[in-house]
Design an enzyme around this catalytic site. Structure first.
Site, PDB file in Angstrom:
ATOM      1  N   HIS A  28       0.821  -1.212   0.000  1.00  0.00           N
ATOM      2  CA  HIS A  28       0.000   0.000   0.000  1.00  0.00           C
ATOM      3  C   HIS A  28       0.856   1.264   0.000  1.00  0.00           C
ATOM      4  CE1 HIS A  28      -4.180  -1.226   0.168  1.00  0.00           C
ATOM      5  NE2 HIS A  28      -3.852  -2.210   0.985  1.00  0.00           N
ATOM      6  N   ASP A  67      -7.131  -0.184   6.898  1.00  0.00           N
ATOM      7  CA  ASP A  67      -6.984  -1.503   7.521  1.00  0.00           C
ATOM      8  C   ASP A  67      -6.899  -1.390   9.042  1.00  0.00           C
ATOM      9  OD1 ASP A  67      -7.131  -3.221   5.362  1.00  0.00           O
ATOM     10  OD2 ASP A  67      -4.988  -3.172   4.954  1.00  0.00           O
ATOM     11  N   ARG A  70     -10.581  -0.731  10.555  1.00  0.00           N
ATOM     12  CA  ARG A  70     -11.729  -1.563  10.182  1.00  0.00           C
ATOM     13  C   ARG A  70     -12.244  -2.412  11.341  1.00  0.00           C
ATOM     14  NH1 ARG A  70      -9.714  -5.449   5.493  1.00  0.00           N
ATOM     15  NH2 ARG A  70     -11.784  -6.344   5.744  1.00  0.00           N
ATOM     16  N   HIS A 151      -6.454   3.909  -0.034  1.00  0.00           N
ATOM     17  CA  HIS A 151      -6.342   2.494   0.321  1.00  0.00           C
ATOM     18  C   HIS A 151      -7.077   1.598  -0.671  1.00  0.00           C
ATOM     19  CE1 HIS A 151      -5.690  -0.863   3.128  1.00  0.00           C
ATOM     20  NE2 HIS A 151      -6.882  -1.282   2.707  1.00  0.00           N
ATOM     21  N   ASP A 155      -6.094  -1.724  -2.832  1.00  0.00           N
ATOM     22  CA  ASP A 155      -6.780  -3.013  -2.714  1.00  0.00           C
ATOM     23  C   ASP A 155      -7.202  -3.559  -4.074  1.00  0.00           C
ATOM     24  OD1 ASP A 155      -6.597  -3.327   0.012  1.00  0.00           O
ATOM     25  OD2 ASP A 155      -8.605  -2.596   0.455  1.00  0.00           O
ATOM     26  N   HIS A 161      -8.185  -9.545  -3.708  1.00  0.00           N
ATOM     27  CA  HIS A 161      -9.287  -8.700  -3.249  1.00  0.00           C
ATOM     28  C   HIS A 161     -10.412  -8.642  -4.273  1.00  0.00           C
ATOM     29  CE1 HIS A 161      -7.997  -6.615   0.529  1.00  0.00           C
ATOM     30  NE2 HIS A 161      -6.888  -7.258   0.190  1.00  0.00           N
ATOM     31  N   HIS A 184      -3.488 -15.611   0.679  1.00  0.00           N
ATOM     32  CA  HIS A 184      -3.656 -14.163   0.745  1.00  0.00           C
ATOM     33  C   HIS A 184      -2.412 -13.496   1.325  1.00  0.00           C
ATOM     34  CE1 HIS A 184      -6.540 -10.678   0.807  1.00  0.00           C
ATOM     35  NE2 HIS A 184      -5.543 -10.197   1.523  1.00  0.00           N
ATOM     36  N   ASP A 188      -0.101 -10.764  -0.220  1.00  0.00           N
ATOM     37  CA  ASP A 188      -0.183  -9.518   0.528  1.00  0.00           C
ATOM     38  C   ASP A 188       1.195  -8.977   0.893  1.00  0.00           C
ATOM     39  OD1 ASP A 188      -2.226  -7.834   1.218  1.00  0.00           O
ATOM     40  OD2 ASP A 188      -2.390  -8.558   3.271  1.00  0.00           O
TER      41      ASP A 188
END
Length: 406
Positions: A28, A67, A70, A151, A155, A161, A184, A188
């Site tokens: 990110h 993130d 959330r 963000h 994603d 995603h 993931h 990631d």
């Protein structure tokens, strides 16, 4: 209309030089940093003001804010906005985006709609700002929308995603360097982490490009960004950038508002309500795309990677089809710096899961620069959106603009 290569040149102002995430923290932040390098000079001061920065201003530190919040009670409703999945989609067996049965979940509660709708919030905000009519509540809503937009664009450029299978791969155990992880988390952060460990030493030194170096922050991944810029955006991707920003012609967009959206507008305020639900008529049945901003169109080839490389066929064949699927309710990004450290410092052990640190899998991804291209696309497209929203170029004919300042 579209984000044009002409606009990329305009960003350079008087100094034109050659052209130069969802991810874990590094992904990110790379996307945000690449975007910052491509902003028109008039944009960054506005972004810093909206973000209420004090001191040095960078987009990277807010790139993972969505993130981090959330799990908070007031932001739990945002969890489905980080991803999207089609009911018929089950890579690598079937690749549907969306397929006959359409999308999983509630209408417009997904990452592609969130990109469209946060953009609309910020567009409305800038209309008020230019008229001198913003309130403190407007400023707060714009800051939240901007953080989410930064963000969500990241994603969208992470293939997992864009599929609902096994919660975006979170429920699929695999082995990487004889260490157990999940699919993931591998995408990631672990693929990026492996790249960081093998960066050529020349990228530890500054590039002869102040417009690159001025946007770096002295992080461990600065050499990685230098390589992505020098060999990717200024090299192998140079002739592709214009196509990354193209949107197909769309039918005219008409606003709609359902009772559910009206309720959200009353509850959260009109701008927040509108970007939760969305109000467009195009884009894979999602009502997201027009001729300027087209997240569904951009996401479609990214989703295709799930069938092409992300989900190996061996996962659904014995013996791995019997042991790999753990089940999870989590569709989140889990690759924190701590998790990556634990992975690489743990002792390799024999395990029953499919090994993906192989020439056929990780080697193909590395050699094809798949991850680096995705992050580059994310950065360029994020810059396109931000420039379209905030750039002051004094020319009404430049309606779609991504500006390269390198």
């Amino acid at each position: 209309m579209r984000f044009s290569q002409l606009s990329l040149i305009l960003a350079a102002g008087s100094t034109i030089v050659p052209y130069v995430s969802a991810w874990g923290v590094v992904g990110h932040e790379v996307v945000a940093t690449v975007a910052q390098m491509h902003l028109h000079p008039s944009v960054m001061p506005i972004l810093c003001d909206i973000l209420n920065y004090k001191g040095d201003c960078h987009l990277a530190p807010v790139a993972t804010w969505a993130d981090k919040v959330r799990g908070l009670p007031q932001y739990r409703w945002t969890a489905p906005l980080h991803y999207i999945g089609a009911t018929d989609d089950y890579p690598s067996k079937t690749c549907a985006f969306p397929g006959e049965k359409g999308w999983e979940g509630r209408r417009n509660i997904n990452v592609l709609s969130a990109i469209r709708n946060t953009t609309s919030v910020l567009e409305d905000y800038m209309d008020l700002r230019k008229a001198g009519l913003t309130t403190e509540s407007d400023d707060d809503a714009a800051q939240v929308a901007l953080k989410f937009l930064i963000h969500f664009v990241g994603d969208m450029h992470m293939p997992l995603h864009l599929t609902g299978r096994d919660k975006g791969g979170n429920g699929i155990k695999v082995s990487f360097d004889s260490r157990v992880t999940n699919l993931h988390s591998l995408w990631d952060g672990l693929l990026i982490a492996k790249r960081l460990r093998t960066i050529p030493s020349n990228y530890t030194r500054s590039l002869p490009l102040p417009a690159v170096e001025n946007h770096l922050r002295g992080t461990i991944y600065d050499p990685y960004i230098r390589r992505v810029i020098w060999e990717g955006i200024m090299g192998k991707y140079e002739d592709e950038i214009d196509s990354w920003l193209t949107c197909p012609a769309q039918p005219s967009v008409q606003p709609l508002q359902a009772h559910w959206e009206q309720w959200l507008s009353w509850t959260f305020g009109s701008r927040i309500g509108s970007w939760i639900m969305g109000s467009r008529l195009t884009g894979g049945g999602l009502n997201t795309d027009d001729e300027t901003l087209c997240p569904y169109h951009w996401a479609t080839p990214i989703h295709a990677l799930n069938c092409q490389i992300v989900f190996p066929k061996a996962l659904d064949e014995p013996p791995y089809s019997r042991v790999s699927f753990s089940g999870t309710d989590d569709h989140a990004c889990n690759s924190s710096d701590k998790a990556l450290e634990v992975h690489w410092t743990s002792k390799p052990r024999k395990n029953p899961y499919l090994e993906l640190d192989t020439p056929e899998y990780a080697g193909t991804i590395e050699n094809a620069w798949i991850v680096e291209k995705l992050m580059s696309q994310g950065g360029v497209r994020l810059a396109a959106i931000l420039n379209w929203l905030f750039a002051d170029v004094g020319d009404s004919t430049i309606s779609n603009r991504t500006f390269i300042t390198l």
